[in-house]
Design an enzyme around this catalytic site. Structure first.
Site, short mmCIF file in Angstrom:
data_model
loop_
_atom_site.label_atom_id
_atom_site.label_comp_id
_atom_site.label_asym_id
_atom_site.label_seq_id
_atom_site.Cartn_x
_atom_site.Cartn_y
_atom_site.Cartn_z
N GLU A 297 0.83 -1.21 0.00
CA GLU A 297 0.00 0.00 0.00
C GLU A 297 0.86 1.26 0.00
O GLU A 297 1.75 1.41 0.84
CB GLU A 297 -0.90 -0.02 1.24
CG GLU A 297 -1.82 1.18 1.38
CD GLU A 297 -2.63 1.11 2.67
OE1 GLU A 297 -3.59 1.89 2.79
OE2 GLU A 297 -2.32 0.27 3.53
N LYS A 395 -9.70 2.05 -2.66
CA LYS A 395 -10.10 1.39 -1.42
C LYS A 395 -11.51 1.82 -1.02
O LYS A 395 -11.82 3.01 -0.90
CB LYS A 395 -9.10 1.76 -0.32
CG LYS A 395 -9.33 1.07 1.01
CD LYS A 395 -8.24 1.50 1.99
CE LYS A 395 -8.38 0.83 3.33
NZ LYS A 395 -7.34 1.28 4.28
N CYS A 445 -5.39 -3.11 2.68
CA CYS A 445 -5.29 -2.91 4.12
C CYS A 445 -6.42 -3.58 4.91
O CYS A 445 -6.57 -4.79 4.90
CB CYS A 445 -5.20 -1.42 4.43
SG CYS A 445 -4.85 -1.02 6.15
#
Length: 576
Positions: A297, A395, A445
């Protein structure tokens, strides 16, 4: 143990006495055990056999004759300590996180207390402990996985992450199914203990509303044995089912690089260069042809985030540019991004098999969408072998207080204190990246740490023309959490997602779980925590479709409804 039992669920002293009842040594032992035993059963120690008694302190608390308000307060404070200790790694991210860490612990501590209340009310309505406890526990965990965006870490079922034969039922009901089995085993332990205690002290069944009879103890033990045996046999059967080899080879690159919320440009370039050099070493380490390389990330940003959108005016207004100048600037920015990606691919190709094949790049990267309004995303960019950006994913499930703060834009004083990158936009829908014949579903994540999010991504893609992807690729930056057990909790969440979806997980992390997890939740290969290196993965294809992928988590939601109904039921109607 106090064996006196008033006719109702009294939480305060009787009217005939002005003296408040003491908390009692037994209650202190139960409360402290509710911290110590579950904590030892999870990382950092991970003593999984303790799962058989991890829920017993709360079950014992629920089966006490009376519980005073002081005793509930003690249980709550101990629960705050448990969650603060379990999630203490969060505090390393930023000084601003310290109050958020304590607030999160205070919030999560509500759940064990609520469990005790709801469980007592269900039993007073006549539901046996062997049914009430797993129902209430699953309902509690389900609510926790939705409230305030949700968190799936540290679920009871995760204690068995290292026992593959006992977690395969996660494809039937997710982590909830494993938690349910563990709770039933704990009920058997508690029932036997309470019966033994009453026999030793000479108490009668009538003297205590929650004292099990000999027959019910036998029934609980049989139920636990049958359920545990069925879980094991099902698990062994699932583990023996074959998967197919894949022709796709993917390099997962991970390092232990310190990060800051507000990093200057030079540090961003250092991170990019460190991962570029690590990727070159990974390609030089094998004679195999690697089809794609995955960076964690944000590590691929390197001062040049990917510029999406068509240049529709927002940036022009902010920078004082004309529409034509804005579009020219956007096009030039994209050329720089893709030129750098292509240069990296050329360097990697020099060591990539006899054909010097250029690999695809799947890189965690910031994305700016230059549209009617300027939006910033925590993203993953897929660069094809020709050096062109094929697609990107934004995301969808952002971290509260990490990537956004609720209502912060409406509080100017607080807004000035908050780092600038705490204003991200959530992505709109799941994506698929095609690496040769293999299709990957990208996650970022926390999206593997909130089980329903990863499952719903695959369910969304399953309904599309392309069908289910072959694997999940996830990138994360866990350097925020130092080397704490939060990282291990994150990996365990990914293991359960792999089983629930019956898809391998390929994880590339900065100081986190850089790992190849198969569709049975087993870690095939991983980078040691805190180390620099890579994992060369060849994910095996699994044609199985799990029940979870078909019906989602509706059984757990039904338990949550019952849990809430018991919890919110007016006290006067909850009395026996």
């Amino acid at each position: 143990m106090n064996q006196s039992a008033p006719p109702s669920e009294t939480e305060s002293p009787t009217k005939t006495s002005s003296a408040k009842p003491p908390i009692g040594r037994t209650w202190w032992l139960i409360a402290l055990a509710s911290l110590v035993v579950p904590w030892l059963s999870q990382p950092p120690f991970g003593w999984w056999p303790l799962a058989a008694i991890a829920a017993t302190p709360l079950l014992l608390a629920a089966t006490q004759a009376t519980i005073s308000s002081k005793q509930y307060a003690v249980l709550y404070l101990v629960a705050v300590g448990y969650w603060a200790l379990t999630l203490q790694g969060l505090r390393f991210a930023n000084p601003l996180i310290y109050p958020c860490w304590i607030a999160l612990a205070a919030y999560l501590a509500i759940y064990p207390v609520a469990l005790v209340v709801a469980l007592r009310r269900l039993m007073r309505l006549g539901l046996a402990l062997v049914f009430a406890a797993p129902l209430a526990w699953v309902g509690m965990e389900c609510i926790r996985n939705y409230m305030l965006t949700g968190i799936s870490a540290v679920m009871l079922g995760h204690t068995l992450a290292d026992v593959p034969s006992l977690i395969q039922i996660a494809d039937l009901g997710g982590s909830y199914a494993v938690s349910l089995v563990i709770v039933v085993v704990n009920v058997a332990v508690v029932s036997a203990w309470r019966r033994r205690w009453c026999s030793t002290t000479g108490s009668s069944d009538a003297a205590h509303p929650f004292t099990p009879s000999t027959g019910s103890v036998v029934s609980c033990c049989i139920a636990a044995l049958v359920l545990l045996s069925a879980t094991y046999l099902y698990g062994r059967s699932r583990l023996r089912q074959p998967t197919q080899p894949s022709t796709t080879t993917i390099a997962l690159v991970g390092r232990n690089e310190p990060v800051e919320y507000d990093q200057d440009r030079s540090r961003e370039l250092e991170l990019f260069d460190a991962y570029a050099q690590e990727s070159i070493r990974a390609f030089q380490s094998t004679d195999e042809t690697i089809d794609a390389v995955v960076w964690p990330e944000s590590m691929f940003t390197g001062t040049i985030p990917w510029m999406a959108g068509q240049g529709d005016g927002a940036m022009a207004r902010e920078l004082g540019l004309s529409r034509e100048e804005e579009r020219a600037m956007t096009a030039e920015h994209r050329k720089r991004f893709q030129y750098r990606a292509g240069s990296l691919q050329a360097m990697l190709a020099a060591s990539n098999g006899p054909q010097a094949t250029k690999p695809d790049i799947i890189g965690g990267c910031g994305v700016i969408d230059d549209g009617p309004t300027t939006k910033m995303y925590s993203g993953i960019v897929h660069v094809g072998a020709e050096g062109q950006v094929v697609d990107w994913y934004g995301k969808m499930h952002l971290v509260m207080f990490g990537e956004y703060i609720p209502l912060v834009k409406h509080v100017p004083i607080v807004r000035d204190w908050v780092p600038k990158n705490l204003g991200l936009t959530p992505g709109e829908h799941a994506k698929r990246f095609d690496i040769g014949p293999t299709t990957l579903c990208p996650n970022i994540c926390i999206e593997t740490a909130v089980e329903r999010v990863a499952i719903n991504h695959l369910r969304e893609l399953k309904a599309e023309e392309g069908g289910l992807p072959d694997a999940i690729v996830t990138v994360t930056n866990d350097a925020w959490f130092d080397d704490s057990s939060v990282i291990e909790h994150h990996k365990r969440c990914a293991q359960f997602v792999a089983v629930a979806c019956r898809r391998p997980i390929l994880s590339a992390a900065n100081n986190g779980p850089t790992a190849w997890i198969d569709s049975n939740g087993r870690v095939v290969d991983e980078l040691p925590q805190g180390g620099n290196g890579w994992v060369i993965a060849k994910p095996r294809l699994d044609s199985r479709t799990s029940l979870v992928m078909t019906i989602g988590d509706w059984p757990a939601r039904a338990c949550a409804i019952v849990f809430l109904a018991a919890l919110l039921r007016p006290k006067r109607f909850a009395r026996s």
